[in-house]
Design an enzyme around this catalytic site. Structure first.
Site, PDB file in Angstrom:
ATOM      1  N   CYS A   1       0.771  -0.229  15.581  1.00 34.89           N
ATOM      2  CA  CYS A   1       0.881  -0.081  14.126  1.00 34.89           C
ATOM      3  C   CYS A   1       0.321  -1.291  13.378  1.00 34.89           C
ATOM      4  O   CYS A   1       0.680  -2.430  13.678  1.00 34.89           O
ATOM      5  CB  CYS A   1       2.343   0.133  13.755  1.00 34.89           C
TER       6      CYS A   1
ATOM      7  N   CYS B   1       3.727   8.687  -0.044  1.00 36.28           N
ATOM      8  CA  CYS B   1       4.195   7.925   1.107  1.00 36.28           C
ATOM      9  C   CYS B   1       4.384   6.479   0.644  1.00 36.28           C
ATOM     10  O   CYS B   1       3.409   5.813   0.286  1.00 36.28           O
ATOM     11  CB  CYS B   1       3.150   8.012   2.229  1.00 36.28           C
TER      12      CYS B   1
ATOM     13  N   SER C   1      10.884   7.821  15.010  1.00 41.47           N
ATOM     14  CA  SER C   1       9.666   7.485  15.739  1.00 41.47           C
ATOM     15  C   SER C   1      10.045   7.289  17.201  1.00 41.47           C
ATOM     16  O   SER C   1      10.492   6.218  17.596  1.00 41.47           O
ATOM     17  CB  SER C   1       9.053   6.200  15.170  1.00 41.47           C
ATOM     18  N   LEU C   2       9.859   8.326  17.972  1.00 48.05           N
ATOM     19  CA  LEU C   2      10.298   8.301  19.367  1.00 48.05           C
ATOM     20  C   LEU C   2       9.180   7.777  20.274  1.00 48.05           C
ATOM     21  O   LEU C   2       9.328   6.782  20.953  1.00 48.05           O
ATOM     22  CB  LEU C   2      10.746   9.712  19.772  1.00 48.05           C
TER      23      LEU C   2
ATOM     24  N   ASN D   1      -3.764   7.111  15.563  1.00 48.21           N
ATOM     25  CA  ASN D   1      -4.864   6.646  14.715  1.00 48.21           C
ATOM     26  C   ASN D   1      -5.228   5.243  15.157  1.00 48.21           C
ATOM     27  O   ASN D   1      -4.346   4.405  15.348  1.00 48.21           O
ATOM     28  CB  ASN D   1      -4.432   6.626  13.243  1.00 48.21           C
TER      29      ASN D   1
ATOM     30  N   GLU E   1      10.129  -0.982   7.901  1.00 46.11           N
ATOM     31  CA  GLU E   1      11.169  -0.167   8.540  1.00 46.11           C
ATOM     32  C   GLU E   1      12.262   0.052   7.481  1.00 46.11           C
ATOM     33  O   GLU E   1      12.999  -0.888   7.155  1.00 46.11           O
ATOM     34  CB  GLU E   1      11.695  -0.906   9.786  1.00 46.11           C
TER      35      GLU E   1
ATOM     36  N   CYS F   1       5.826  -2.791  16.620  1.00 44.44           N
ATOM     37  CA  CYS F   1       5.243  -1.688  17.410  1.00 44.44           C
ATOM     38  C   CYS F   1       3.771  -1.988  17.701  1.00 44.44           C
ATOM     39  O   CYS F   1       3.018  -2.370  16.802  1.00 44.44           O
ATOM     40  CB  CYS F   1       5.377  -0.363  16.669  1.00 44.44           C
TER      41      CYS F   1
ATOM     42  N   CYS G   1       6.374  -5.932   8.320  1.00 44.92           N
ATOM     43  CA  CYS G   1       7.416  -5.275   9.107  1.00 44.92           C
ATOM     44  C   CYS G   1       7.706  -6.169  10.307  1.00 44.92           C
ATOM     45  O   CYS G   1       6.812  -6.842  10.813  1.00 44.92           O
ATOM     46  CB  CYS G   1       6.905  -3.925   9.600  1.00 44.92           C
TER      47      CYS G   1
ATOM     48  N   GLU H   1       0.829  -1.205   0.000  1.00 42.95           N
ATOM     49  CA  GLU H   1       0.000   0.000   0.000  1.00 42.95           C
ATOM     50  C   GLU H   1       0.864   1.255   0.000  1.00 42.95           C
ATOM     51  O   GLU H   1       1.909   1.306   0.650  1.00 42.95           O
ATOM     52  CB  GLU H   1      -0.913   0.008   1.224  1.00 42.95           C
TER      53      GLU H   1
ATOM     54  N   CYS I   1      -1.250   7.478   9.170  1.00 51.99           N
ATOM     55  CA  CYS I   1      -0.050   6.870   9.779  1.00 51.99           C
ATOM     56  C   CYS I   1      -0.404   5.605  10.535  1.00 51.99           C
ATOM     57  O   CYS I   1      -1.325   5.590  11.340  1.00 51.99           O
ATOM     58  CB  CYS I   1       0.588   7.818  10.792  1.00 51.99           C
TER      59      CYS I   1
HETATM   60  N1  SAH Z   1       8.996   1.994  10.424  1.00 52.39           N
HETATM   61  C1  SAH Z   1       9.181   3.402  10.268  1.00 52.39           C
HETATM   62  C2  SAH Z   1       8.240   4.051   9.286  1.00 52.39           C
HETATM   63  C3  SAH Z   1       6.790   3.715   9.311  1.00 52.39           C
HETATM   64  S1  SAH Z   1       5.494   4.506  10.085  1.00 52.39           S
HETATM   65  C4  SAH Z   1       9.115   4.080  11.605  1.00 52.39           C
HETATM   66  O1  SAH Z   1       8.931   3.407  12.609  1.00 52.39           O
HETATM   67  O2  SAH Z   1       9.319   5.281  11.675  1.00 52.39           O
HETATM   68  C5  SAH Z   1       5.410   6.186   9.990  1.00 52.39           C
HETATM   69  C6  SAH Z   1       5.044   6.806  11.338  1.00 52.39           C
HETATM   70  O3  SAH Z   1       3.709   6.501  11.772  1.00 52.39           O
HETATM   71  C7  SAH Z   1       5.956   6.315  12.430  1.00 52.39           C
HETATM   72  O4  SAH Z   1       6.337   7.393  13.232  1.00 52.39           O
HETATM   73  C8  SAH Z   1       5.050   5.387  13.198  1.00 52.39           C
HETATM   74  O5  SAH Z   1       5.514   5.181  14.493  1.00 52.39           O
HETATM   75  C9  SAH Z   1       3.745   6.119  13.134  1.00 52.39           C
HETATM   76  N2  SAH Z   1       2.591   5.304  13.483  1.00 52.39           N
HETATM   77  C10 SAH Z   1       2.490   3.961  13.430  1.00 52.39           C
HETATM   78  N3  SAH Z   1       1.274   3.578  13.840  1.00 52.39           N
HETATM   79  C11 SAH Z   1       0.595   4.691  14.137  1.00 52.39           C
HETATM   80  C12 SAH Z   1      -0.728   4.933  14.580  1.00 52.39           C
HETATM   81  N4  SAH Z   1      -1.587   3.944  14.806  1.00 52.39           N
HETATM   82  N5  SAH Z   1      -1.103   6.219  14.772  1.00 52.39           N
HETATM   83  C13 SAH Z   1      -0.247   7.229  14.527  1.00 52.39           C
HETATM   84  N6  SAH Z   1       1.007   7.059  14.095  1.00 52.39           N
HETATM   85  C14 SAH Z   1       1.426   5.800  13.912  1.00 52.39           C
END
Ligand code: SAH
Length: 341
Positions: A111, A97, A211-212, A287, A157, A108, A104, A84, A330
Site C-alpha cells: 500500500c 472515498c 482487509s483480509l 494495483n 486506518e 502493509c 498510516c 487525497e 485502492c
Molecule cells: N486502512 C484501511 C483502509 C484503507 S485501504 C484498511 O486496511 O482496510 C482500502 C483497501 O485497499 C484495503 O482493503 C487495502 O488493503 C486495499 N489496498 C491497499 N493497497 C492496495 C493495492 N496496492 N492494491 C489493491 N488494494 C489495495
C-alpha cells in the site's frame, strides 16, 4: 475548527460570540456548501473577522479526472498536510472515498499510503470537508446532496483514529447535515479487534469491510505487519460480534498478489475459513505502486479464483478497478504530490 462541530454546537458558538442564533445557522449552511470565508455573502466583514480563526481553510492543489470519470483531489490543509480523496461516479450515485489520516502506521507491504508512516490524524471536520467539497463540485448543496455514498478507504486506518472517525460518522449522517445513512457508508479496516467491537458497542451500523488478504496468519504476516498483533481467528470473532449487534453482513477485501496469496490452494483454504458465514469476499487484483515489486494477478485470473471460491460456498465478487491511470485506485493514495499528472 468549525466543521468539527454539530449545528447545535455552532449555534452555541455564535451565541458565545454575541451573535444572534440565526447567524449560527448561516455559518453552518456556508460550511456545508463548502464555501470559503470569502465566498460567504450574508455575513458582514466584522463577523467574518470574528470567526476567521475557527473557519476551515484549505486549498485544492490538484483535481485529476480519470478516463473512466473517477476524480482524485489533493487537498492542502492549514498545516500544509496533503490529503487525497477520490470520487467514484456510478449509475446509481456518487461515492466519495475519504482519507482518515495523513499517512498510516500499519505498514502493509502493498500500500502506498503507509510509505513514510503516520504524520497525523485527521479531525472529524477534515474528513467531512472531503465529502462536502465533492458535493460542491457535483453541484449539490446540503439539502440536495449529490454524494450518495461514503467509503472510508483512502489513506489511513480509520479505527486507528477512532474518536475523530466516529465523530465524522455522526456528522455526515446527521439529519441537519448531509444526512447520508450509515447503510450507505463503508468503513474498511485492517482488523483492529477491540475497535471493531467498540464500534458495534457504540451503536454504529456502517458496513464493515475487513482487509483480509490472506487465508492464514503466516501469509498475512508476510504482507501485513498488523497480523503480528491480531490473529485471523480473533478478527473473525470480532466480525461475528459486529454482525450480531448490527445485522450487517461483513465484507472481506482480498488483494490478489502473484506468488503470495493467489494459488488455487490459497483460495480453497480461504473457502474453508469463511464457509458458513454471512459475508462477501471482494477480490481486487493488486494495483501496482512503484515502490514495491508485488504484482497483481490478471482480471481473468481474479474471475477464475472468484468462481473457485463460490464453488467452495462463499459469495465473492471482483472489484471493478477505477481511477488507476490517476493513481486513484485502492492502495494508491498518498500524502505527497506525485504520480500521474
Ligand atoms: N486502512 C484501511 C483502509 C484503507 S485501504 C484498511 O486496511 O482496510 C482500502 C483497501 O485497499 C484495503 O482493503 C487495502 O488493503 C486495499 N489496498 C491497499 N493497497 C492496495 C493495492 N496496492 N492494491 C489493491 N488494494 C489495495
Amino acid at each position: 475548527m468549525l466543521l468539527d462541530l454539530s449545528l447545535e454546537e455552532i449555534t452555541e458558538y455564535a451565541l458565545n460570540l454575541g451573535l444572534p442564533k440565526f447567524r449560527g445557522k448561516q455559518i453552518f449552511d456556508a460550511l456545508y456548501k463548502a464555501k470559503t470565508l470569502d465566498e460567504i455573502s450574508n455575513l458582514s466583514k466584522d463577523i467574518k473577522e470574528k470567526i476567521k480563526d475557527d473557519y476551515p481553510n484549505w486549498e485544492i492543489v490538484k483535481l485529476l479526472e480519470s478516463k473512466d470519470g473517477t476524480k482524485k483531489m489533493a487537498l492542502k490543509l492549514l498545516d500544509g498536510s496533503l490529503v487525497e480523496s477520490v470520487l467514484l461516479s456510478y449509475k446509481y450515485g456518487n461515492t466519495v472515498c475519504v482519507s482518515t489520516q495523513v499517512g498510516c502506521r500499519m505498514g502493509c507491504k502493498f500500500c502506498a499510503s503507509t510509505i513514510g508512516g503516520l504524520k497525523r490524524n485527521l479531525s472529524a471536520g477534515e474528513i467531512l470537508l472531503q465529502v462536502l467539497l465533492y458535493n460542491k463540485i457535483l453541484g449539490g448543496t446540503e439539502k440536495e446532496r449529490k454524494v450518495t455514498n461514503v467509503v472510508l478507504m483512502g489513506c489511513g486506518e480509520p479505527l486507528d483514529n477512532y474518536e475523530n472517525v466516529t465523530k465524522f460518522l455522526k456528522l455526515v449522517s446527521s439529519e441537519n447535515g448531509l444526512n447520508i445513512s450509515e447503510r450507505n457508508i463503508s468503513l474498511s479496516t485492517c482488523g483492529l479487534v477491540e475497535k471493531i467491537k467498540k464500534l458495534a458497542d457504540d451503536g454504529f451500523k456502517v458496513t464493515l469491510t475487513i482487509s483480509l488478504h490472506a487465508p492464514n496468519d503466516e501469509i498475512r504476516k508476510k504482507i501485513m505487519p498488523v497480523a503480528n498483533a491480531y490473529k485471523i481467528k480473533d478478527i473473525l470473532s470480532a466480525c461475528d460480534y459486529y454482525f450480531e449487534k448490527t445485522g450487517r453482513r461483513v465484507i472481506f477485501e482480498y488483494a490478489l498478489i502473484e506468488n503470495v496469496n493467489s494459488s488455487e490452494e490459497n483460495i480453497k483454504e480461504l473457502g474453508k475459513l469463511l464457509k458458513g458465514r454471512s459475508c462477501l469476499v471482494n477480490f481486487i487484483p493488486l494495483n501496482s505502486i512503484k515502490e514495491q515489486n508485488l504484482i497483481g494477478v490478471s482480471r481473468k485470473r481474479a474471475y477464475f479464483l472468484s468462481s473457485l471460491l463460490e464453488k467452495e460456498g462463499v459469495n465473492s465478487t471482483v472489484r471493478r478497478t477505477m481511477g488507476e491511470d490517476i493513481e486513484g485506485a485502492c492502495g494508491q493514495l498518498r500524502n505527497k504530490l506525485g504520480g500521474a499528472t
